[in-house]
Design a protein around this motif. Structure first.
Motif, mmCIF file in Angstrom:
data_model
loop_
_atom_site.group_PDB
_atom_site.id
_atom_site.type_symbol
_atom_site.label_atom_id
_atom_site.label_comp_id
_atom_site.label_asym_id
_atom_site.label_seq_id
_atom_site.Cartn_x
_atom_site.Cartn_y
_atom_site.Cartn_z
ATOM 1 N N GLU A 62 0.820 -1.214 0.000
ATOM 2 C CA GLU A 62 0.000 0.000 0.000
ATOM 3 C C GLU A 62 0.849 1.256 0.000
ATOM 4 N N ILE A 63 2.003 1.198 0.667
ATOM 5 C CA ILE A 63 2.844 2.400 0.702
ATOM 6 C C ILE A 63 3.952 2.347 -0.347
ATOM 7 N N GLY A 64 3.939 1.289 -1.180
ATOM 8 C CA GLY A 64 4.844 1.242 -2.321
ATOM 9 C C GLY A 64 6.283 0.880 -2.016
ATOM 10 N N LEU A 65 6.536 0.197 -0.913
ATOM 11 C CA LEU A 65 7.899 -0.229 -0.590
ATOM 12 C C LEU A 65 8.180 -1.610 -1.169
ATOM 13 N N THR A 66 9.406 -1.830 -1.616
ATOM 14 C CA THR A 66 9.830 -3.155 -2.054
ATOM 15 C C THR A 66 10.382 -3.907 -0.849
ATOM 16 N N THR A 67 10.555 -5.210 -0.999
ATOM 17 C CA THR A 67 11.152 -5.987 0.105
ATOM 18 C C THR A 67 12.579 -5.513 0.369
ATOM 19 N N THR A 68 13.273 -5.098 -0.683
ATOM 20 C CA THR A 68 14.637 -4.586 -0.513
ATOM 21 C C THR A 68 14.629 -3.309 0.325
ATOM 22 N N ASP A 69 13.658 -2.421 0.071
ATOM 23 C CA ASP A 69 13.550 -1.183 0.849
ATOM 24 C C ASP A 69 13.382 -1.491 2.336
ATOM 25 N N VAL A 70 12.477 -2.420 2.635
ATOM 26 C CA VAL A 70 12.182 -2.754 4.038
ATOM 27 C C VAL A 70 13.392 -3.380 4.709
ATOM 28 N N CYS A 71 14.035 -4.294 4.027
ATOM 29 C CA CYS A 71 15.185 -4.989 4.619
ATOM 30 C C CYS A 71 16.349 -4.023 4.874
ATOM 31 N N LYS A 72 16.499 -3.041 3.999
ATOM 32 C CA LYS A 72 17.557 -2.056 4.212
ATOM 33 C C LYS A 72 17.267 -1.205 5.444
ATOM 34 N N GLN A 73 16.021 -0.782 5.598
ATOM 35 C CA GLN A 73 15.661 0.057 6.741
ATOM 36 C C GLN A 73 15.800 -0.689 8.061
ATOM 37 N N LEU A 74 15.430 -1.966 8.069
ATOM 38 C CA LEU A 74 15.441 -2.743 9.319
ATOM 39 C C LEU A 74 16.709 -3.568 9.489
ATOM 40 N N ARG A 75 17.568 -3.545 8.459
ATOM 41 C CA ARG A 75 18.789 -4.354 8.479
ATOM 42 C C ARG A 75 18.467 -5.836 8.667
ATOM 43 N N TRP A 76 17.473 -6.272 7.928
ATOM 44 C CA TRP A 76 17.054 -7.677 7.934
ATOM 45 C C TRP A 76 17.608 -8.366 6.698
ATOM 46 N N SER A 77 17.706 -9.666 6.779
ATOM 47 C CA SER A 77 18.026 -10.458 5.596
ATOM 48 C C SER A 77 16.756 -10.597 4.763
ATOM 49 N N PRO A 78 16.883 -10.704 3.454
ATOM 50 C CA PRO A 78 15.684 -10.882 2.608
ATOM 51 C C PRO A 78 14.863 -12.110 3.007
ATOM 52 N N SER A 79 15.545 -13.155 3.468
ATOM 53 C CA SER A 79 14.832 -14.385 3.825
ATOM 54 C C SER A 79 13.909 -14.172 5.027
ATOM 55 N N LYS A 80 14.278 -13.272 5.946
ATOM 56 C CA LYS A 80 13.435 -13.027 7.120
ATOM 57 C C LYS A 80 12.097 -12.428 6.707
ATOM 58 N N LEU A 81 12.137 -11.402 5.863
ATOM 59 C CA LEU A 81 10.891 -10.781 5.422
ATOM 60 C C LEU A 81 10.088 -11.737 4.540
ATOM 61 N N ASN A 82 10.794 -12.521 3.732
ATOM 62 C CA ASN A 82 10.117 -13.490 2.872
ATOM 63 C C ASN A 82 9.341 -14.512 3.701
ATOM 64 N N TYR A 83 9.957 -14.980 4.780
ATOM 65 C CA TYR A 83 9.287 -15.960 5.648
ATOM 66 C C TYR A 83 8.064 -15.351 6.323
ATOM 67 N N ILE A 84 8.171 -14.074 6.680
ATOM 68 C CA ILE A 84 7.038 -13.403 7.317
ATOM 69 C C ILE A 84 5.882 -13.246 6.325
ATOM 70 N N GLU A 85 6.182 -12.746 5.143
ATOM 71 C CA GLU A 85 5.125 -12.460 4.169
ATOM 72 C C GLU A 85 4.503 -13.723 3.586
ATOM 73 N N LYS A 86 5.219 -14.831 3.631
ATOM 74 C CA LYS A 86 4.679 -16.089 3.109
ATOM 75 C C LYS A 86 4.184 -17.015 4.226
ATOM 76 N N ALA A 87 4.086 -16.447 5.442
ATOM 77 C CA ALA A 87 3.563 -17.188 6.602
ATOM 78 C C ALA A 87 4.358 -18.447 6.894
ATOM 79 N N LYS A 88 5.661 -18.389 6.648
ATOM 80 C CA LYS A 88 6.499 -19.547 6.916
ATOM 81 C C LYS A 88 7.194 -19.470 8.275
#
Length: 286
Positions: free
Chosen positions: A28-54
């Motif tokens: 809704e706010i137009g952020l990519t997963t890369t944008d979010v991971c950079k801001q939070l200093r997360w690995s891409p896999s962490k956000l991927n697991y969250i968004e895919k309910a894994k």
């Protein structure tokens, strides 16, 4: 942001609803997963697991961090944190993680409808203890304690059909070869009687495909479709193979299996004729 409800009482469903909500907020706010991971200093896999309910156990800290990035505040944030706590609860199936190697029981527990086609074994929701024991041993599990746990876990699953409030609706299409194998078992008569008893319940429909029709379209693999009362919840198709178990939820996949189930229903005996067939099999077995 559209409101998302978590259907049913299953933590598994609540976890999926939470992940869907967070994914919608990011888009809704137009952020990519890369944008979010950079801001939070997360690995891409962490956000991927969250968004895919894994994620195994949803984290309130992680959800709070995402709320900060997505600008979610007040009551909406409180609702997400509450949903996170609910998604962390342990369903009854969690104590049988040696029996279930996937989250299917959690989805099944929240399903309002279960449509299944089986050509080798009886549907799990219709198996008696003696039959469960036989098929568990046939699968190579021989330790009496392990067999006992498998029986207990699978009987627990069946409560969704008999619970007082909100019992699930089951429609099962079964190849006649399954019934023929059941008749050969020492528990065959008891199992057939249970099938007939269950077929009289208002929320259960059984249909048998007779072998006399010959080869038929859609006979290739067993599958189960789970439907949910909440229109915000996407249905699921479960495939159990010798290699792995798969949960399908893409729209085209769901449509294909729904159409396949409808085709199988048209070539099977009607529910009333199936009950008469089962009564006849009981007479032969007895």
């Amino acid at each position: 942001m559209p409101e998302i409800h978590a259907a049913g009482y299953s933590p598994t469903i609540k976890k999926r609803a939470l992940s869907r909500k967070l994914l919608a907020a990011r888009k809704e706010i137009g952020l990519t997963t890369t944008d979010v991971c950079k801001q939070l200093r997360w690995s891409p896999s962490k956000l991927n697991y969250i968004e895919k309910a894994k994620w195994i156990e949803p984290s309130s800290d992680a959800v709070t961090d995402l709320c900060e990035v997505y600008g979610i505040e007040g009551d909406e944030r409180d609702a997400l944190i509450r949903l996170t706590r609910e998604a962390r609860q342990r369903g009854w199936w969690s104590k049988y993680n040696d029996v279930f190697d996937n989250e299917f029981p959690g989805f099944e527990a929240a399903a309002s409808s279960v449509d299944t086609f089986q050509h080798t074994f009886l549907p799990g929701l219709l198996q008696i203890a003696g039959y469960i024991e036989v098929v568990t041993i046939a699968a190579g599990i021989e330790d009496p304690a392990e067999v006992k746990r498998h029986v207990a876990a699978r009987l627990e699953r069946q409560k969704i059909l008999t619970q007082v409030d909100g019992a699930s609706r089951l429609r099962a299409v079964i190849d006649e070869n399954v019934i023929a194998r059941v008749r050969q078992l020492p528990v065959g008569e008891a199992q057939l009687r249970h099938l007939l008893d269950m077929a009289t319940r208002p929320n259960v429909e059984l249909q048998v495909i007779r072998t006399g029709i010959g080869p038929y379209r859609g006979a290739g693999e067993a599958f189960t479709c789970l439907g949910f009362a909440d229109p915000g919840e996407r249905d699921i198709v479960f495939l159990e193979t010798t290699i792995d178990n798969r949960l399908l939820e893409e729209k085209d996949e769901l449509r294909a299996y729904r159409e396949r189930f409808a085709q199988l229903c048209t070539i099977a005996l009607a529910p009333g004729a199936t009950k008469a067939y089962l009564a006849q099999q009981l007479e032969i077995t007895g």
